[in-house]
Design a protein around this motif. Structure first.
Motif, short mmCIF file in Angstrom:
data_model
loop_
_atom_site.label_atom_id
_atom_site.label_comp_id
_atom_site.label_asym_id
_atom_site.label_seq_id
_atom_site.Cartn_x
_atom_site.Cartn_y
_atom_site.Cartn_z
N LEU A 72 0.85 -1.18 0.00
CA LEU A 72 0.00 0.00 0.00
C LEU A 72 0.90 1.24 0.00
O LEU A 72 1.54 1.56 0.99
CB LEU A 72 -0.93 -0.01 1.22
CG LEU A 72 -2.05 1.01 1.24
CD1 LEU A 72 -2.96 0.83 0.02
CD2 LEU A 72 -2.87 0.86 2.51
N ASP A 73 0.96 1.87 -1.13
CA ASP A 73 1.76 3.08 -1.32
C ASP A 73 1.30 4.14 -0.32
O ASP A 73 0.10 4.35 -0.12
CB ASP A 73 1.53 3.53 -2.77
CG ASP A 73 2.17 4.84 -3.10
OD1 ASP A 73 1.47 5.86 -3.02
OD2 ASP A 73 3.37 4.84 -3.43
N SER A 74 2.23 4.84 0.31
CA SER A 74 1.88 5.82 1.34
C SER A 74 1.04 6.97 0.77
O SER A 74 0.14 7.47 1.43
CB SER A 74 3.13 6.36 2.03
OG SER A 74 3.95 7.04 1.11
N GLU A 75 1.32 7.38 -0.46
CA GLU A 75 0.54 8.45 -1.10
C GLU A 75 -0.91 7.99 -1.31
O GLU A 75 -1.86 8.75 -1.08
CB GLU A 75 1.18 8.83 -2.43
CG GLU A 75 0.55 10.01 -3.10
CD GLU A 75 1.28 10.41 -4.38
OE1 GLU A 75 0.59 10.76 -5.35
OE2 GLU A 75 2.53 10.36 -4.41
N PHE A 76 -1.08 6.73 -1.73
CA PHE A 76 -2.41 6.18 -1.94
C PHE A 76 -3.15 6.03 -0.60
O PHE A 76 -4.32 6.38 -0.49
CB PHE A 76 -2.30 4.83 -2.65
CG PHE A 76 -3.62 4.22 -3.04
CD1 PHE A 76 -4.49 4.89 -3.87
CD2 PHE A 76 -3.97 2.96 -2.59
CE1 PHE A 76 -5.71 4.33 -4.24
CE2 PHE A 76 -5.18 2.38 -2.95
CZ PHE A 76 -6.05 3.07 -3.78
N ALA A 77 -2.45 5.55 0.43
CA ALA A 77 -3.04 5.42 1.76
C ALA A 77 -3.49 6.80 2.28
O ALA A 77 -4.58 6.92 2.86
CB ALA A 77 -2.06 4.78 2.73
N ASN A 78 -2.68 7.81 2.05
CA ASN A 78 -3.05 9.18 2.47
C ASN A 78 -4.28 9.68 1.71
O ASN A 78 -5.13 10.37 2.30
CB ASN A 78 -1.89 10.14 2.30
CG ASN A 78 -0.85 9.99 3.39
OD1 ASN A 78 -1.16 9.52 4.49
ND2 ASN A 78 0.37 10.38 3.10
N ALA A 79 -4.37 9.34 0.43
CA ALA A 79 -5.55 9.74 -0.35
C ALA A 79 -6.81 9.12 0.23
O ALA A 79 -7.86 9.76 0.31
CB ALA A 79 -5.37 9.34 -1.82
N ILE A 80 -6.71 7.88 0.67
CA ILE A 80 -7.85 7.20 1.31
C ILE A 80 -8.17 7.89 2.63
O ILE A 80 -9.34 8.20 2.91
CB ILE A 80 -7.56 5.70 1.52
CG1 ILE A 80 -7.45 4.99 0.16
CG2 ILE A 80 -8.63 5.06 2.40
CD1 ILE A 80 -6.96 3.56 0.24
N LYS A 81 -7.15 8.16 3.42
CA LYS A 81 -7.36 8.80 4.73
C LYS A 81 -7.97 10.20 4.60
O LYS A 81 -8.73 10.63 5.46
CB LYS A 81 -6.03 8.88 5.50
CG LYS A 81 -5.52 7.53 5.96
CD LYS A 81 -4.15 7.67 6.59
CE LYS A 81 -3.55 6.30 6.90
NZ LYS A 81 -2.16 6.40 7.35
N GLU A 82 -7.63 10.90 3.53
CA GLU A 82 -8.11 12.28 3.35
C GLU A 82 -9.39 12.37 2.52
O GLU A 82 -9.96 13.45 2.37
CB GLU A 82 -7.01 13.10 2.67
CG GLU A 82 -5.76 13.24 3.52
CD GLU A 82 -4.61 13.90 2.77
OE1 GLU A 82 -4.69 14.06 1.52
OE2 GLU A 82 -3.62 14.26 3.43
#
Length: 163
Positions: A114-124
């Motif tokens: 899980l790419d950190s940028e993608f995980a952040n997009a989900i979180k935001e």
């Protein structure tokens, strides 16, 4: 229901739902991720992406799966039915994690982490993207059928009802 968009947070179950809807209705299914991404993990140009979406609009029936916030309003204008997945962030993160290592129709490669940028997009997503989506839904609500799922069970129940 002839022209359908399925939108919502990554990992929420949009693609799984779109595939089930395709099997129930026979409507052709288009994955925005499959259109945007190339096998080498680059992507096509925005202009080419927009042309491909416009080409789908020219057909009489379709399901378009995916967000791509920049094009949501255009797709809302063209569709007759909207399915919005508004699920908790934790559920979406879990969904994205559970698909790691599995082949998917909508991506030309297998995600291994899980790419950190993608995980952040989900979180935001619920804070940054969802308000705009609801604003657009409000704008078009009188001319479209809008169905909002707050859980995967609601989506599954909908599919079971139309079978």
């Amino acid at each position: 229901m002839k022209k359908v968009i399925v939108i919502g947070c990554p990992g929420s179950g949009k693609t799984t739902f779109a595939e089930k809807l395709n099997k129930c209705t026979g409507l052709p299914l288009y994955y925005l991720d499959a259109i945007w991404h190339k096998p080498d993990k680059t992507h096509i140009s925005r202009e080419n992406f927009d042309k491909r979406i416009s080409g789908i609009f020219d057909t009489p029936e379709w399901i378009i799966d995916g967000n791509y916030n920049r094009t949501i309003e255009t797709r809302l204008q063209q569709c007759d039915t909207v399915f919005l997945f508004d699920l908790p962030t934790e559920v979406c993160l879990q969904g994205a994690t559970e698909r790691l290592g599995k082949g998917r129709y909508d991506l030309p490669w297998i995600e291994k982490e899980l790419d950190s940028e993608f995980a952040n997009a989900i979180k935001e997503f619920s804070e940054k993207s969802l308000p705009k989506i609801y604003e657009l839904i409000e704008k078009y609500k009188d001319e479209k059928t809008i169905i909002i799922f707050k859980s995967r069970d609601e989506a599954d129940n909908y599919i079971n009802e139309i079978r």
